[in-house]
Design a protein around this motif. Structure first.
Motif, mmCIF file in Angstrom:
data_model
loop_
_atom_site.group_PDB
_atom_site.id
_atom_site.type_symbol
_atom_site.label_atom_id
_atom_site.label_comp_id
_atom_site.label_asym_id
_atom_site.label_seq_id
_atom_site.Cartn_x
_atom_site.Cartn_y
_atom_site.Cartn_z
ATOM 1 N N ALA A 51 23.517 47.324 34.454
ATOM 2 C CA ALA A 51 25.071 46.901 34.693
ATOM 3 C C ALA A 51 25.290 46.033 33.363
ATOM 4 C CB ALA A 51 24.834 46.110 36.031
ATOM 5 N N THR A 52 26.505 46.128 33.031
ATOM 6 C CA THR A 52 26.772 45.333 32.027
ATOM 7 C C THR A 52 28.616 45.023 32.185
ATOM 8 O OG1 THR A 52 26.949 44.938 29.433
ATOM 9 C CG2 THR A 52 27.553 47.250 30.482
ATOM 10 N N PRO A 53 29.036 43.982 31.595
ATOM 11 C CA PRO A 53 30.277 43.884 31.382
ATOM 12 C C PRO A 53 31.473 44.784 30.662
ATOM 13 C CG PRO A 53 29.284 42.031 30.630
ATOM 14 C CD PRO A 53 28.395 42.658 31.088
ATOM 15 N N SER A 54 32.463 44.940 31.117
ATOM 16 C CA SER A 54 33.237 45.806 30.173
ATOM 17 C C SER A 54 33.682 45.150 28.926
ATOM 18 C CB SER A 54 34.454 46.335 31.160
ATOM 19 O OG SER A 54 35.299 45.178 31.554
ATOM 20 N N TRP A 55 34.232 45.680 28.051
ATOM 21 C CA TRP A 55 34.648 45.364 26.755
ATOM 22 C C TRP A 55 35.571 44.122 26.920
ATOM 23 C CZ3 TRP A 55 32.487 47.005 22.125
ATOM 24 C CH2 TRP A 55 33.061 46.680 21.066
ATOM 25 N N ASN A 56 36.531 44.081 28.053
ATOM 26 C CA ASN A 56 37.417 43.153 28.061
ATOM 27 C C ASN A 56 36.874 41.907 29.102
ATOM 28 O OD1 ASN A 56 37.746 44.445 30.603
ATOM 29 N ND2 ASN A 56 40.062 45.154 30.029
ATOM 30 N N GLY A 57 35.756 42.181 29.693
ATOM 31 C CA GLY A 57 35.157 41.494 30.489
ATOM 32 C C GLY A 57 35.809 41.297 31.847
ATOM 33 N N LYS A 58 36.597 42.408 32.472
ATOM 34 C CA LYS A 58 37.491 42.147 33.550
ATOM 35 C C LYS A 58 36.708 43.151 34.646
ATOM 36 C CE LYS A 58 41.901 41.031 31.493
ATOM 37 N NZ LYS A 58 43.214 41.520 31.348
ATOM 38 N N ALA A 59 35.591 43.942 34.245
ATOM 39 C CA ALA A 59 34.938 44.992 35.222
ATOM 40 C C ALA A 59 33.642 44.870 34.777
ATOM 41 C CB ALA A 59 35.620 46.139 35.184
ATOM 42 N N LEU A 60 32.806 45.572 35.826
ATOM 43 C CA LEU A 60 31.348 45.547 35.777
ATOM 44 C C LEU A 60 31.003 47.034 35.816
ATOM 45 C CD1 LEU A 60 28.465 43.931 35.918
ATOM 46 C CD2 LEU A 60 28.397 44.706 38.159
ATOM 47 N N ILE A 61 30.305 47.326 34.759
ATOM 48 C CA ILE A 61 30.132 48.958 34.683
ATOM 49 C C ILE A 61 28.693 49.091 35.034
ATOM 50 C CG2 ILE A 61 30.237 50.937 33.244
ATOM 51 C CD1 ILE A 61 32.656 49.796 33.531
ATOM 52 N N SER A 62 28.107 49.913 35.699
ATOM 53 C CA SER A 62 26.826 50.156 36.316
ATOM 54 C C SER A 62 26.260 51.543 36.529
ATOM 55 C CB SER A 62 26.572 49.427 37.722
ATOM 56 O OG SER A 62 27.371 50.026 38.754
ATOM 57 N N GLY A 63 24.947 51.736 36.412
ATOM 58 C CA GLY A 63 24.299 53.039 36.560
ATOM 59 C C GLY A 63 23.118 52.771 37.397
#
Length: 329
Positions: A51-63
């Motif tokens: 899991a990591t924050p999106s490029w703009n820091g407004k969302a969490l991307i996870s796998g």
């Protein structure tokens, strides 16, 4: 004196971030918890791997182990970027222009904002992913090095070779250096600003007693902090050759436990250091001055993240004792 707001989540915390001003904790079970005027729980995966924050820091991307790739926004909106699949998603990376990359085995998929997909296949399993800070280039860490590919167009990938298993990859904020963490208790790096077709310039950063699991760049890219030793090992990258010929700083040294996590402050040359006994220190680069942010806890610190202004620090541990430190008290 810093104040700590504890959060007991009773699970291994893999990642923490702030979505805007909302502290968010991603747990190994697949649960993601947001602290937004109360505790909000999101069951995003059947087993979370990355899991990591999106490029703009407004969302969490996870796998996860379920093959899904998910996006969680600051307001709690859940978006399935890729549905369940047979293969585990072992790495995700956010990119500019709302691009998202994920890897499963030897295959890497880049999802672009216009819903188109680009696919890359490596000869060996891809362990780490990162987008270049400028332009859509993706670095794919694998056994014996890194492949660097342009997302658009059909130019062949550039191969950066170094024997051994590379399991994390990062670009420096200015895009001049590419750095990997290796299975062999070492970091390796390449200079990217050489002449096209010229000899690759390597950077070997060795001497760690344990595997490096956590890396963090300072805000302007002058320093790279790393775990894997009884102190935070901080390499200087301000010169044209990076850390070559220079000794690293050793910050926050303790005799009886290892550094397990590092996170540079978003504005100042100050690094938060998490230890195997749950302690968290903040150490200033200029004079090595230390401030205790959290006393030892139940498990090793496994995740650290500052909010954008750099006043709040979220932490998570392998035992699930998590929390938020207000460094201004």
């Amino acid at each position: 004196m810093p104040t700590v707001a504890p959060v007991d989540l009773d699970d291994h915390c893999l990642a923490v971030t702030f979505l805007g001003e909302v502290p968010t904790f991603a747990m190994a079970s697949g649960l993601v918890v947001r602290l937004d005027h109360g505790t909000h729980r999101h069951e995003l995966h059947d087993g979370l791997l990355t899991a990591t924050p999106s490029w703009n820091g407004k969302a969490l991307i996870s796998g996860g182990e379920d093959g899904k790739v998910m996006q969680l926004d600051a307001d709690g909106t859940e978006t399935e970027l890729r549905g369940p699949a047979r293969k585990w998603v072992s790495a995700v990376a956010p990119g500019p222009q709302n691009a998202v990359a994920f890897s499963e085995g030897k295959n890497v998929t880049v999802l672009l904002a216009d819903k188109t997909e680009r696919h890359f296949e490596e000869a060996r399993t891809v362990e780490g992913l990162a987008f270049a800070p400028k332009g859509l280039r993706i670095a794919m860490a694998r056994y014996n090095g890194v492949s660097l590919a342009f997302v658009n167009g059909n130019a062949p990938a550039l191969d950066f070779e170094w024997k051994g298993a590379h399991n994390q990859v990062l670009f420096s904020p200015d895009g001049r250096f590419l750095v990997t963490a290796m299975q062999e208790n070492a970091l390796h790096g390449w200079k990217l600003d050489g002449k096209p077709g010229g000899e690759q310039r390597h950077m070997r950063m060795t001497g760690y007693p344990a595997k490096v699991k956590s890396l963090s760049w300072s805000s302007k890219g002058k320093w790279l902090a790393s775990s894997g030793a009884p102190s935070a090992i901080v390499w200087p990258f301000s010169g044209k050759d990076g850390p070559m010929g220079k000794a690293p700083l050793e910050l926050g040294q303790r005799a009886d436990t290892m550094v397990t996590c590092v996170a540079f402050h978003p504005i100042e040359d100050l690094v938060a250091i998490g230890f195997g006994d749950g302690m968290v220190l903040a150490v200033r680069i200029a004079d090595s001055k230390e401030a205790l942010l959290r006393r030892p806890g139940q498990g090793p610190i496994s995740a650290l993240a500052w909010n954008k202004p750099g006043r709040l620090l979220a932490f998570g541990s392998q035992a699930g004792d998590c929390g938020v430190v207000d460094i201004a008290g």
